[in-house]
Design a protein around this motif. Structure first.
Motif, PDB file in Angstrom:
ATOM      1  N   GLY A   1       6.708  33.472 -46.118  1.00  0.00           N
ATOM      2  CA  GLY A   1       5.482  32.955 -46.719  1.00  0.00           C
ATOM      3  C   GLY A   1       4.300  33.857 -46.353  1.00  0.00           C
ATOM      4  O   GLY A   1       4.500  34.981 -45.922  1.00  0.00           O
ATOM      5  N   ILE A   2       3.128  33.341 -46.481  1.00  0.00           N
ATOM      6  CA  ILE A   2       2.760  32.065 -47.100  1.00  0.00           C
ATOM      7  C   ILE A   2       2.722  32.303 -48.599  1.00  0.00           C
ATOM      8  O   ILE A   2       1.949  33.150 -49.074  1.00  0.00           O
ATOM      9  N   ASN A   3       3.553  31.596 -49.353  1.00  0.00           N
ATOM     10  CA  ASN A   3       3.672  31.833 -50.779  1.00  0.00           C
ATOM     11  C   ASN A   3       2.448  31.326 -51.531  1.00  0.00           C
ATOM     12  O   ASN A   3       1.937  30.236 -51.256  1.00  0.00           O
ATOM     13  N   ALA A   4       1.979  32.116 -52.497  1.00  0.00           N
ATOM     14  CA  ALA A   4       0.910  31.674 -53.393  1.00  0.00           C
ATOM     15  C   ALA A   4       1.513  30.785 -54.463  1.00  0.00           C
ATOM     16  O   ALA A   4       2.200  31.258 -55.366  1.00  0.00           O
ATOM     17  N   GLY A   5       1.293  29.491 -54.345  1.00  0.00           N
ATOM     18  CA  GLY A   5       1.891  28.513 -55.245  1.00  0.00           C
ATOM     19  C   GLY A   5       2.926  27.690 -54.519  1.00  0.00           C
ATOM     20  O   GLY A   5       3.694  28.212 -53.704  1.00  0.00           O
ATOM     21  N   ALA A   6       2.945  26.405 -54.798  1.00  0.00           N
ATOM     22  CA  ALA A   6       3.873  25.493 -54.120  1.00  0.00           C
ATOM     23  C   ALA A   6       5.307  25.745 -54.558  1.00  0.00           C
ATOM     24  O   ALA A   6       5.561  26.251 -55.654  1.00  0.00           O
ATOM     25  N   ASN A   7       6.236  25.390 -53.689  1.00  0.00           N
ATOM     26  CA  ASN A   7       7.663  25.362 -54.024  1.00  0.00           C
ATOM     27  C   ASN A   7       8.157  23.937 -53.823  1.00  0.00           C
ATOM     28  O   ASN A   7       8.581  23.563 -52.727  1.00  0.00           O
ATOM     29  N   LEU A   8       8.068  23.175 -54.896  1.00  0.00           N
ATOM     30  CA  LEU A   8       8.347  21.741 -54.863  1.00  0.00           C
ATOM     31  C   LEU A   8       9.513  21.407 -55.781  1.00  0.00           C
ATOM     32  O   LEU A   8       9.692  22.026 -56.832  1.00  0.00           O
ATOM     33  N   GLY A   9      10.297  20.410 -55.397  1.00  0.00           N
ATOM     34  CA  GLY A   9      11.355  19.937 -56.272  1.00  0.00           C
ATOM     35  C   GLY A   9      12.298  21.049 -56.687  1.00  0.00           C
ATOM     36  O   GLY A   9      12.805  21.815 -55.869  1.00  0.00           O
ATOM     37  N   ASP A  10      12.521  21.155 -57.997  1.00  0.00           N
ATOM     38  CA  ASP A  10      13.460  22.134 -58.549  1.00  0.00           C
ATOM     39  C   ASP A  10      13.073  23.582 -58.244  1.00  0.00           C
ATOM     40  O   ASP A  10      13.911  24.490 -58.346  1.00  0.00           O
ATOM     41  N   ASP A  11      11.821  23.818 -57.873  1.00  0.00           N
ATOM     42  CA  ASP A  11      11.371  25.188 -57.606  1.00  0.00           C
ATOM     43  C   ASP A  11      12.231  25.875 -56.555  1.00  0.00           C
ATOM     44  O   ASP A  11      12.374  27.101 -56.573  1.00  0.00           O
ATOM     45  N   VAL A  12      12.779  25.099 -55.619  1.00  0.00           N
ATOM     46  CA  VAL A  12      13.497  25.723 -54.499  1.00  0.00           C
ATOM     47  C   VAL A  12      14.752  26.450 -54.980  1.00  0.00           C
ATOM     48  O   VAL A  12      15.253  27.341 -54.284  1.00  0.00           O
ATOM     49  N   ILE A  13      15.268  26.082 -56.158  1.00  0.00           N
ATOM     50  CA  ILE A  13      16.459  26.759 -56.690  1.00  0.00           C
ATOM     51  C   ILE A  13      16.149  28.222 -57.000  1.00  0.00           C
ATOM     52  O   ILE A  13      16.979  29.113 -56.806  1.00  0.00           O
ATOM     53  N   TYR A  14      14.936  28.481 -57.472  1.00  0.00           N
ATOM     54  CA  TYR A  14      14.558  29.812 -57.939  1.00  0.00           C
ATOM     55  C   TYR A  14      13.738  30.598 -56.915  1.00  0.00           C
ATOM     56  O   TYR A  14      13.652  31.819 -56.989  1.00  0.00           O
ATOM     57  N   SER A  15      13.144  29.900 -55.966  1.00  0.00           N
ATOM     58  CA  SER A  15      12.138  30.498 -55.092  1.00  0.00           C
ATOM     59  C   SER A  15      12.680  31.626 -54.217  1.00  0.00           C
ATOM     60  O   SER A  15      13.627  31.446 -53.448  1.00  0.00           O
ATOM     61  N   GLY A  16      12.026  32.779 -54.277  1.00  0.00           N
ATOM     62  CA  GLY A  16      12.339  33.845 -53.354  1.00  0.00           C
ATOM     63  C   GLY A  16      11.856  33.546 -51.946  1.00  0.00           C
ATOM     64  O   GLY A  16      12.445  34.001 -50.961  1.00  0.00           O
ATOM     65  N   THR A  17      10.783  32.780 -51.843  1.00  0.00           N
ATOM     66  CA  THR A  17      10.265  32.379 -50.527  1.00  0.00           C
ATOM     67  C   THR A  17      11.299  31.552 -49.786  1.00  0.00           C
ATOM     68  O   THR A  17      11.606  31.806 -48.611  1.00  0.00           O
ATOM     69  N   VAL A  18      11.827  30.553 -50.459  1.00  0.00           N
ATOM     70  CA  VAL A  18      12.853  29.706 -49.850  1.00  0.00           C
ATOM     71  C   VAL A  18      14.116  30.525 -49.586  1.00  0.00           C
ATOM     72  O   VAL A  18      14.766  30.381 -48.547  1.00  0.00           O
ATOM     73  N   ALA A  19      14.460  31.420 -50.509  1.00  0.00           N
ATOM     74  CA  ALA A  19      15.676  32.226 -50.354  1.00  0.00           C
ATOM     75  C   ALA A  19      15.606  33.112 -49.113  1.00  0.00           C
ATOM     76  O   ALA A  19      16.613  33.311 -48.417  1.00  0.00           O
TER      77      ALA A  19
END
Length: 248
Positions: free
Chosen positions: A90-108
Motif C-alpha cells: 500500500g497505501i493504495n489510492a482507492g479502496a479495495n472492498l468486496g469483489d475488488d480483492v479478486i483483482y487487486s494488485g495491492t491485495v495480491a
C-alpha cells in the motif's frame, strides 16, 4: 524489525512514500520493492516468460518491470540476504472492498508475502485522489505494533481500508467481512486512429451487499475496515455434497 513494502500503484506513488516513512519509525530496516509503473488490477499474476529487471530510484526504492506479486516474490526469494518480519502493501489510492480483492494488485502483493511464509497486510485509502495518506499511515503503524505482539494466523492476511479523512474524524475501527457489488458495467467500445475497434473495461458495479458488518458499510461510516482474508480458497462445507454429486 525488518519490513518489505510494495504496492500496485508504482514506486513513485504518494501512498507508498507515506507508508515507507511511517514504517521507518517502527522498523530497523525497510526495503521498498514496487512496480516501475501503475499495475492496478494485476491480481496475483507472476511474470514467467520474460526476465525481470530491478532498478534503484534516487530515494533508494527498488522498482521492477513486473507485477506487484513479482516484486514481493523477488524481494523474498532473491533480493534479500536476511529474513524480514512482515510484508506490507500500500497505501493504495482507492479502496479495495468486496469483489475488488479478486483483482487487486495491492491485495495480491500481501498474498504473495503470505504464500512465502510472512505476516502480511494490505492497506488502501478510500479515494483515488487521497488527501489524508497520513491517516492511513498511522493506521498501518498501529496495526504493525499490534502484529508484533500478537501474530496473525498463518493462513490469512489483513485487508485494511481507511476513510480519506483526518485522523480525528475517524469514527472507529471495525472487523468486517467482504461485501459485494453488482456485476460490472459493460465494456466501452471505441475506435483507434486507424478505425479499428478498441475496448475499455467498464466501471466496477455498484454496491450490492453493503449492509452492517461489511467492509462497504464500515468505510461509508468513516470507520477503518479490517477484513481477514484466507489463503486457502477451498470451500470445505461443499466437499461432501460435491463428492455425492460426482458419485451420482
Amino acid at each position: 524489525m525488518r519490513i518489505v513494502i510494495s504496492n500496485d500503484d508504482g514506486y513513485r506513488a504518494a501512498g507508498i512514500v507515506a507508508l515507507a516513512e511511517a514504517m521507518r519509525e517502527l522498523a530497523d530496516e525497510i526495503i521498498v520493492v514496487a512496480p516501475e509503473r501503475d499495475r492496478s488490477a494485476a491480481s496475483s499474476s507472476l511474470t514467467v516468460r520474460d526476465p525481470l529487471r530491478v532498478f534503484t530510484a534516487d530515494n533508494g526504492y527498488l522498482y521492477v518491470n513486473g507485477t506487484p506479486s513479482d516484486c514481493v516474490h523477488l524481494a523474498l526469494t532473491g533480493l534479500l540476504d536476511y529474513e524480514p518480519d512482515m510484508v506490507i502493501s500500500g497505501i493504495n489510492a482507492g479502496a479495495n472492498l468486496g469483489d475488488d480483492v479478486i483483482y487487486s494488485g495491492t491485495v495480491a502483493a500481501a498474498m504473495e508475502g503470505r504464500f512465502l511464509g510472512y505476516p502480511a497486510v494490505a492497506v488502501s485509502i478510500n479515494s483515488m485522489n487521497a488527501e489524508h495518506y497520513a491517516t492511513a499511515a498511522r493506521v498501518a503503524q498501529r496495526l504493525v505494533n499490534r502484529i508484533q505482539n500478537r501474530s496473525l494466523p498463518a493462513d490469512s492476511i489483513l485487508n485494511v481500508n481507511v476513510p480519506d479523512v483526518p485522523w480525528e474524524r475517524l469514527a472507529g475501527w471495525e472487523v468486517t467481512r467482504l461485501g459485494n457489488r453488482h456485476k460490472s458495467e459493460k465494456v466501452i467500445q471505441g475506435c483507434d486512429p486507424r478505425g479499428e475497434p478498441i475496448y475499455w473495461v467498464g466501471p466496477a458495479g455498484a454496491e450490492q451487499d453493503s449492509g452492517p458488518g461489511t467492509d462497504f458499510h464500515a468505510i461509508n461510516n468513516n470507520r477503518v475496515s479490517i477484513t481477514p482474508l484466507q489463503i486457502d480458497l477451498t470451500r470445505y462445507e461443499h466437499l461432501e455434497s460435491l463428492a455425492r454429486w460426482i458419485q451420482e
